[in-house]
Design an enzyme around this catalytic site. Sequence first.
Site, PDB file in Angstrom:
ATOM      1  N   HIS A   1      12.400  -2.529   2.744  1.00 42.18           N
ATOM      2  CA  HIS A   1      11.796  -1.237   3.075  1.00 42.18           C
ATOM      3  C   HIS A   1      12.760  -0.146   2.650  1.00 42.18           C
ATOM      4  CE1 HIS A   1       8.538  -3.047   5.294  1.00 42.18           C
ATOM      5  NE2 HIS A   1       9.430  -3.854   5.830  1.00 42.18           N
TER       6      HIS A   1
ATOM      7  N   ALA B   1       2.626  -0.713   5.207  1.00 41.46           N
ATOM      8  CA  ALA B   1       2.073  -0.757   6.563  1.00 41.46           C
ATOM      9  C   ALA B   1       1.607  -2.157   6.965  1.00 41.46           C
ATOM     10  CB  ALA B   1       0.917   0.234   6.690  1.00 41.46           C
TER      11      ALA B   1
ATOM     12  N   PRO C   1       0.790  -1.224   0.000  1.00 42.73           N
ATOM     13  CA  PRO C   1       0.000   0.000   0.000  1.00 42.73           C
ATOM     14  C   PRO C   1       0.823   1.276   0.000  1.00 42.73           C
ATOM     15  CG  PRO C   1      -0.271  -1.190   2.081  1.00 42.73           C
ATOM     16  CD  PRO C   1       0.526  -2.057   1.174  1.00 42.73           C
ATOM     17  N   ASN C   2       0.329   2.224  -0.766  1.00 38.34           N
ATOM     18  CA  ASN C   2       0.859   3.583  -0.888  1.00 38.34           C
ATOM     19  C   ASN C   2       2.152   3.693  -1.672  1.00 38.34           C
ATOM     20  OD1 ASN C   2      -1.291   4.838   0.627  1.00 38.34           O
ATOM     21  ND2 ASN C   2      -0.380   3.886   2.430  1.00 38.34           N
TER      22      ASN C   2
ATOM     23  N   GLU D   1      12.124  -9.450   2.586  1.00 37.32           N
ATOM     24  CA  GLU D   1      11.389  -8.239   2.967  1.00 37.32           C
ATOM     25  C   GLU D   1      12.286  -7.030   2.718  1.00 37.32           C
ATOM     26  OE1 GLU D   1       9.497  -6.382   7.084  1.00 37.32           O
ATOM     27  OE2 GLU D   1      11.013  -7.953   7.225  1.00 37.32           O
TER      28      GLU D   1
END
Length: 143
Positions: A101, A78, A11-12, A99
């Site tokens: 970020h 999120a 998301p986003n 993962e």
Amino acid sequence: MIKKILVIHGPNLNLLGEREPGVYGNMSIDTLNSNIIDRAREQGLECEIFQSNHEGAIIDKLHAARTAFDGVIINAGAYTHYSYAIRDAIAAIKIPVIEVHISNIDAREEFRANSVIAPVCRGSICGLGFLSYYLAVQAMAEL
């Protein structure tokens, strides 16, 4: 045989370049995706990229990945911090998942420091901006 990887943006992330550039940088998602595909090609990988703001769509894509891809790179946004459903989907697919970020989730708000998906991922890379993705692509090539 060429190894196939899937990159999932949560998301986003479709708003990269517009959303909080001080945190996420000025690069658009289209430019990031192009760079990821180029890096994958350089590593001898075939790469598909998927973005969704919807938890169920991400879960469906993870389920489909188990037979179509050799590994997954995921920035769950999120959902990283509370989606046990995405965590369970990652645990179920039995292919390596990394993962990523863009920001350092450990240096931000307290709630962001907890990743419920990290324990079922092969590894986590965060805080290195877009390099986090590029390093994950390199890692996939070497796994």
